[in-house]
Motif scaffolding. Structure first.
Motif, PDB file in Angstrom:
ATOM      1  N   ARG A 138       0.803  -1.213   0.000  1.00  0.00           N
ATOM      2  CA  ARG A 138       0.000   0.000   0.000  1.00  0.00           C
ATOM      3  C   ARG A 138       0.843   1.273   0.000  1.00  0.00           C
ATOM      4  O   ARG A 138       0.296   2.372  -0.094  1.00  0.00           O
ATOM      5  CB  ARG A 138      -0.955  -0.008   1.193  1.00  0.00           C
ATOM      6  CG  ARG A 138      -2.118  -0.926   0.963  1.00  0.00           C
ATOM      7  CD  ARG A 138      -2.857  -1.272   2.231  1.00  0.00           C
ATOM      8  NE  ARG A 138      -4.067  -2.013   1.897  1.00  0.00           N
ATOM      9  CZ  ARG A 138      -5.269  -1.460   1.861  1.00  0.00           C
ATOM     10  NH1 ARG A 138      -5.438  -0.204   2.176  1.00  0.00           N
ATOM     11  NH2 ARG A 138      -6.317  -2.179   1.507  1.00  0.00           N
ATOM     12  N   ASN A 163       0.953   2.612  -3.948  1.00  0.00           N
ATOM     13  CA  ASN A 163      -0.069   3.515  -4.507  1.00  0.00           C
ATOM     14  C   ASN A 163      -0.541   4.515  -3.448  1.00  0.00           C
ATOM     15  O   ASN A 163      -1.593   5.122  -3.586  1.00  0.00           O
ATOM     16  CB  ASN A 163      -1.229   2.746  -5.118  1.00  0.00           C
ATOM     17  CG  ASN A 163      -2.034   1.975  -4.103  1.00  0.00           C
ATOM     18  OD1 ASN A 163      -1.605   1.817  -2.961  1.00  0.00           O
ATOM     19  ND2 ASN A 163      -3.205   1.494  -4.495  1.00  0.00           N
ATOM     20  N   MET A 175      -1.909   4.177  -0.652  1.00  0.00           N
ATOM     21  CA  MET A 175      -3.213   3.955  -0.013  1.00  0.00           C
ATOM     22  C   MET A 175      -3.113   4.122   1.495  1.00  0.00           C
ATOM     23  O   MET A 175      -4.111   4.353   2.171  1.00  0.00           O
ATOM     24  CB  MET A 175      -3.741   2.547  -0.326  1.00  0.00           C
ATOM     25  CG  MET A 175      -4.434   2.401  -1.662  1.00  0.00           C
ATOM     26  SD  MET A 175      -5.645   3.659  -2.020  1.00  0.00           S
ATOM     27  CE  MET A 175      -7.136   2.789  -1.643  1.00  0.00           C
ATOM     28  N   LEU A 208      -4.642   7.057   3.607  1.00  0.00           N
ATOM     29  CA  LEU A 208      -6.010   7.158   4.128  1.00  0.00           C
ATOM     30  C   LEU A 208      -6.046   6.957   5.640  1.00  0.00           C
ATOM     31  O   LEU A 208      -7.005   7.332   6.293  1.00  0.00           O
ATOM     32  CB  LEU A 208      -6.914   6.097   3.481  1.00  0.00           C
ATOM     33  CG  LEU A 208      -7.173   6.214   1.987  1.00  0.00           C
ATOM     34  CD1 LEU A 208      -8.121   5.126   1.545  1.00  0.00           C
ATOM     35  CD2 LEU A 208      -7.749   7.582   1.666  1.00  0.00           C
ATOM     36  N   VAL A 226      -3.320  11.168  -7.850  1.00  0.00           N
ATOM     37  CA  VAL A 226      -4.259  10.680  -8.859  1.00  0.00           C
ATOM     38  C   VAL A 226      -3.496  10.039 -10.025  1.00  0.00           C
ATOM     39  O   VAL A 226      -3.816   8.940 -10.471  1.00  0.00           O
ATOM     40  CB  VAL A 226      -5.174  11.828  -9.345  1.00  0.00           C
ATOM     41  CG1 VAL A 226      -5.932  11.422 -10.593  1.00  0.00           C
ATOM     42  CG2 VAL A 226      -6.147  12.209  -8.246  1.00  0.00           C
ATOM     43  N   ARG A 281      -1.971   6.688  -8.899  1.00  0.00           N
ATOM     44  CA  ARG A 281      -2.903   5.567  -8.784  1.00  0.00           C
ATOM     45  C   ARG A 281      -3.441   5.126 -10.135  1.00  0.00           C
ATOM     46  O   ARG A 281      -3.956   4.014 -10.275  1.00  0.00           O
ATOM     47  CB  ARG A 281      -4.043   5.936  -7.833  1.00  0.00           C
ATOM     48  CG  ARG A 281      -3.559   5.993  -6.391  1.00  0.00           C
ATOM     49  CD  ARG A 281      -4.557   6.620  -5.475  1.00  0.00           C
ATOM     50  NE  ARG A 281      -4.014   6.727  -4.121  1.00  0.00           N
ATOM     51  CZ  ARG A 281      -4.541   7.484  -3.190  1.00  0.00           C
ATOM     52  NH1 ARG A 281      -5.612   8.198  -3.450  1.00  0.00           N
ATOM     53  NH2 ARG A 281      -4.002   7.535  -1.996  1.00  0.00           N
ATOM     54  N   LYS A 282      -3.352   6.018 -11.123  1.00  0.00           N
ATOM     55  CA  LYS A 282      -3.683   5.616 -12.484  1.00  0.00           C
ATOM     56  C   LYS A 282      -2.632   4.652 -13.005  1.00  0.00           C
ATOM     57  O   LYS A 282      -2.916   3.716 -13.741  1.00  0.00           O
ATOM     58  CB  LYS A 282      -3.711   6.855 -13.398  1.00  0.00           C
ATOM     59  CG  LYS A 282      -5.089   7.219 -13.877  1.00  0.00           C
ATOM     60  CD  LYS A 282      -5.147   8.642 -14.321  1.00  0.00           C
ATOM     61  CE  LYS A 282      -4.622   8.856 -15.717  1.00  0.00           C
ATOM     62  NZ  LYS A 282      -4.799  10.265 -16.124  1.00  0.00           N
ATOM     63  N   MET A 285      -4.625  -1.341  -8.011  1.00  0.00           N
ATOM     64  CA  MET A 285      -4.639  -2.301  -6.911  1.00  0.00           C
ATOM     65  C   MET A 285      -5.869  -3.203  -6.954  1.00  0.00           C
ATOM     66  O   MET A 285      -6.971  -2.755  -7.233  1.00  0.00           O
ATOM     67  CB  MET A 285      -4.613  -1.542  -5.584  1.00  0.00           C
ATOM     68  CG  MET A 285      -4.635  -2.442  -4.366  1.00  0.00           C
ATOM     69  SD  MET A 285      -4.310  -1.493  -2.871  1.00  0.00           S
ATOM     70  CE  MET A 285      -2.810  -2.267  -2.329  1.00  0.00           C
ATOM     71  N   PHE A 337      -7.941  -5.792  -4.467  1.00  0.00           N
ATOM     72  CA  PHE A 337      -8.037  -5.954  -3.026  1.00  0.00           C
ATOM     73  C   PHE A 337      -8.335  -7.397  -2.617  1.00  0.00           C
ATOM     74  O   PHE A 337      -8.715  -8.228  -3.435  1.00  0.00           O
ATOM     75  CB  PHE A 337      -9.120  -5.028  -2.468  1.00  0.00           C
ATOM     76  CG  PHE A 337      -8.781  -3.583  -2.610  1.00  0.00           C
ATOM     77  CD1 PHE A 337      -8.231  -2.879  -1.552  1.00  0.00           C
ATOM     78  CD2 PHE A 337      -8.994  -2.919  -3.806  1.00  0.00           C
ATOM     79  CE1 PHE A 337      -7.909  -1.545  -1.687  1.00  0.00           C
ATOM     80  CE2 PHE A 337      -8.675  -1.576  -3.945  1.00  0.00           C
ATOM     81  CZ  PHE A 337      -8.126  -0.898  -2.880  1.00  0.00           C
ATOM     82  N   ASN A 355     -14.110  -5.945  -4.573  1.00  0.00           N
ATOM     83  CA  ASN A 355     -14.944  -4.793  -4.208  1.00  0.00           C
ATOM     84  C   ASN A 355     -15.476  -4.057  -5.422  1.00  0.00           C
ATOM     85  O   ASN A 355     -15.227  -2.866  -5.592  1.00  0.00           O
ATOM     86  CB  ASN A 355     -14.168  -3.839  -3.303  1.00  0.00           C
ATOM     87  CG  ASN A 355     -12.914  -3.293  -3.975  1.00  0.00           C
ATOM     88  OD1 ASN A 355     -12.482  -3.836  -4.998  1.00  0.00           O
ATOM     89  ND2 ASN A 355     -12.340  -2.250  -3.439  1.00  0.00           N
ATOM     90  N   PRO A 356     -16.235  -4.759  -6.292  1.00  0.00           N
ATOM     91  CA  PRO A 356     -16.867  -4.018  -7.381  1.00  0.00           C
ATOM     92  C   PRO A 356     -17.832  -2.992  -6.789  1.00  0.00           C
ATOM     93  O   PRO A 356     -18.355  -3.198  -5.701  1.00  0.00           O
ATOM     94  CB  PRO A 356     -17.629  -5.086  -8.169  1.00  0.00           C
ATOM     95  CG  PRO A 356     -17.795  -6.221  -7.236  1.00  0.00           C
ATOM     96  CD  PRO A 356     -16.646  -6.172  -6.291  1.00  0.00           C
ATOM     97  N   PHE A 357     -18.032  -1.889  -7.506  1.00  0.00           N
ATOM     98  CA  PHE A 357     -18.992  -0.892  -7.038  1.00  0.00           C
ATOM     99  C   PHE A 357     -20.401  -1.425  -7.230  1.00  0.00           C
ATOM    100  O   PHE A 357     -20.638  -2.248  -8.107  1.00  0.00           O
ATOM    101  CB  PHE A 357     -18.827   0.398  -7.831  1.00  0.00           C
ATOM    102  CG  PHE A 357     -17.438   0.950  -7.775  1.00  0.00           C
ATOM    103  CD1 PHE A 357     -16.801   1.116  -6.562  1.00  0.00           C
ATOM    104  CD2 PHE A 357     -16.763   1.286  -8.929  1.00  0.00           C
ATOM    105  CE1 PHE A 357     -15.510   1.617  -6.506  1.00  0.00           C
ATOM    106  CE2 PHE A 357     -15.469   1.794  -8.882  1.00  0.00           C
ATOM    107  CZ  PHE A 357     -14.848   1.954  -7.666  1.00  0.00           C
ATOM    108  N   ILE A 405     -13.825   8.800 -14.825  1.00  0.00           N
ATOM    109  CA  ILE A 405     -13.244   9.736 -13.843  1.00  0.00           C
ATOM    110  C   ILE A 405     -11.998  10.405 -14.389  1.00  0.00           C
ATOM    111  O   ILE A 405     -11.649  11.495 -13.977  1.00  0.00           O
ATOM    112  CB  ILE A 405     -12.903   9.061 -12.492  1.00  0.00           C
ATOM    113  CG1 ILE A 405     -11.969   7.883 -12.682  1.00  0.00           C
ATOM    114  CG2 ILE A 405     -14.136   8.648 -11.740  1.00  0.00           C
ATOM    115  CD1 ILE A 405     -11.439   7.335 -11.383  1.00  0.00           C
ATOM    116  N   LEU A 423      -9.571  -2.489 -13.461  1.00  0.00           N
ATOM    117  CA  LEU A 423      -8.251  -1.909 -13.289  1.00  0.00           C
ATOM    118  C   LEU A 423      -7.527  -1.810 -14.626  1.00  0.00           C
ATOM    119  O   LEU A 423      -6.909  -0.795 -14.947  1.00  0.00           O
ATOM    120  CB  LEU A 423      -7.486  -2.824 -12.339  1.00  0.00           C
ATOM    121  CG  LEU A 423      -6.197  -2.333 -11.751  1.00  0.00           C
ATOM    122  CD1 LEU A 423      -6.455  -1.017 -11.075  1.00  0.00           C
ATOM    123  CD2 LEU A 423      -5.725  -3.353 -10.733  1.00  0.00           C
TER     124      LEU A 423
END
Lengths: 251, 288
Positions: free
Chosen positions: A47, A50, A52, A55, A80, A83-84, A88, A90, A94-96, A110, A161
């Motif tokens: 982590r 990227n 992460m 956070l 930004v 992370r492009k 990552m 997980f 964790n699909p939206f 985005i 991704l």
């Protein structure tokens, strides 16, 4: 030239010293596995790449992490853009809670690449083909992603991704929620993807590391104990602690 | 002996549990019994869509369309004001505010909910009404707009606390996933968190509106209470609730007027019930 280099990387969560002077090189088009017992800092290391960890409140880092020769720990680093480039996957897929289609075009939208409908369709098809989901899902693109099986969800997350066109894929125990067959299929996918990406996978499953990776790093209590070719780490480790771990004496 | 004690306690708790349903049923039956009598003299259609409310003229005209319009207008105005501010506030508390400010804001919102509506009405009458009058150059500031603004304050605590709760219960992995794809904080909120929390936020909005439509005291004090068809938000209106509160004292028991007020009660009951059921449906959907 290595894709990612860490130089004397240290990380603290408040007063807890989680990464201690980590030096490592991650090569392009290779899968590098990071193994070690729970709490050894392997996910934390992943982590960092990227950012992460940012956070979490109270995180401090020192040292250097170079990706394509740019220090990403620099306070002026563009998160930004980072992370492009460094995506990552997980531990829990964790699909939206959106449709399959919307999940994949999320990155495109985005990043304001302003692609039109046809272009988006193309990206969806290509990304799903890359993760071998196209045939299963081509008629269900508008179904909610949460209806899929766990394995499909994890593949979808990888597809989502890939659609962003990163250089590096970070995988944080990507198979721990999957059954053995699904795990085998995701590992197969990783082998196919490595021709295009730099892949770093964190796993507590030593067999998995042995099966898929080219290089392996072994971590213990925040230190990178040993780092090298997977064959050598698993057959002739230099450090006693590495040997004890891979022979199952602890962990 | 222990068994008897246990039995008595269980039964007592059972009675407590059933009492609430029993009372609701009683209230509804009473409302129906009193309210339906009005339809012996006025047809339900004329009652609901009649444009004139002159309950004590001879013969009485009992059309409640002006009252329904008044209620809807005030509620709509309050919704337009309170939904964006309320949801925005919820997003700020749930996602953006530092811990300390978050605590202060939450306490403030609770405090806002604790202000009695008569006090809000009073404050509105002294401060807001003259302001509206001067800004829009009106003969009176007692308008639907004044009511809407004041009621927005009353809806806000409900909307903020429930919407914040909904945002808070969105799995952290969604946000992480969005950020890991290179989304900015705002993109993660707008494209992932808000859609994921949407059913909870809709429930919050419905419950906020439910609170507004049933509110009586503040609206009675600042909307002017003119039972005429409103043609803009800048005229005095009278709501369903205010009508009952204002006229019940002077209506002769057993008269047509008296029954009509109960019929208004039925309509309010149905509206509130529908809103609460809708909110419940959204909340259930969220839990799935």
């Amino acid at each position: 030239m290595p894709k990612i280099t860490t130089k004397n990387l240290n990380l603290w969560y408040g007063g807890f010293h989680a990464l201690k002077g980590v030096n490592s090189d991650f090569e392009v088009n290779k899968i590098t596995a990071i193994i070690g017992p729970s709490g050894c800092g392997k996910s934390t290391l992943l982590r960092v790449f990227n950012r992460m960890n940012d956070l979490i409140e109270g995180v401090r880092m020192s040292g250097e992490v170079l990706i394509d020769d740019a220090n990403i720990l620099d306070s002026r680093a563009d998160l930004v853009a980072l992370r492009k480039k460094v995506g990552m996957v997980f531990q829990r897929p964790n699909p939206f809670p959106l449709s399959v289609y919307e999940n994949i075009v999320f990155g495109e939208k985005i990043h304001g690449r302003g692609s039109s409908g046809d272009k988006l369709d193309e990206i969806v098809e290509k990304s799903l083909k890359d993760v071998l989901l196209w045939d299963e899902l081509k008629d269900r693109l508008n179904h909610p992603a949460l209806m899929l099986s766990l394995e499909q969800r994890q593949r979808l997350c990888i597809a989502r991704l890939i659609a962003v066109r990163p250089d590096v894929l970070l995988m944080d125990e990507p198979c721990s929620a999957l059954d053995p067959q699904a795990t085998a299929r995701v590992e197969e996918l990783m082998r196919e993807l490595k021709n295009k990406y730099t892949i770093i996978i964190v796993t507590h499953n030593m067999q998995q590391a042995a099966r898929v990776s080219d290089d392996t790093g072994f971590m213990l209590l925040g230190e990178l104990i040993e780092f090298g070719k997977t064959d050598i780490i698993f057959t002739a480790p230099e450090d006693k602690r590495t040997e004890d771990y891979i022979t199952g004496r602890y962990g | 002996m222990r068994k008897i004690k246990e039995f008595v306690i269980v039964k007592l708790i059972q009675v407590c549990g059933l009492a609430s349903i029993f009372f609701v049923a009683l209230i509804f039956l009473f409302l129906l019994k009193e309210g339906l009598s009005v339809f012996k003299t006025v047809s339900p259609f004329d009652f609901s869509f009649g444009k004139n409310w002159y309950p004590i003229s001879e013969p009485a005209q009992l059309g409640i369309l002006p009252l329904i319009s008044g209620s809807l207008l005030v509620t709509l105005g309050a919704a337009v004001i309170s939904i964006p501010i309320g949801v925005g506030c919820a997003v700020y508390i749930a996602e953006i505010a530092p811990l300390k400010i978050k605590e202060i804001l939450k306490a403030g919102i609770e405090l806002l909910a604790a202000i009695p509506s008569v006090v809000l009405g009073f404050i509105g009458m002294i401060t807001l009404v003259p302001l509206v009058k001067n800004i829009f150059h009106l003969p009176t500031g007692l308008t639907a707009l004044s009511g809407s603004i004041m009621l927005a304050f009353m809806a806000m605590p409900t909307i903020v606390s429930i919407a914040e709760d909904a945002l808070y219960s969105v799995p952290k992995t969604y946000k992480e996933g969005a950020l890991a794809l290179g989304a900015t904080h705002w993109q993660a909120i707008w494209r992932v968190m808000l859609p994921a929390a949407s059913s909870g936020i809709l429930a919050a909005v419905m419950l906020g509106i439910g609170r507004v439509i049933g509110e009586t005291m503040a609206v009675m004090m600042i909307t002017g209470n003119a039972a005429v068809m409103p043609n803009s938000i800048l005229v005095p209106v009278r709501t369903l609730t205010a009508t009952i509160a204002a006229e019940m004292g002077e209506a002769v028991v057993g008269s047509e007027h008296y029954f009509a007020l109960f019929a208004i009660g039925i309509i309010l009951f149905i509206i509130s019930f529908a809103i609460n059921v809708t909110a419940d449906l959204f909340l259930q959907k969220r839990q799935q």
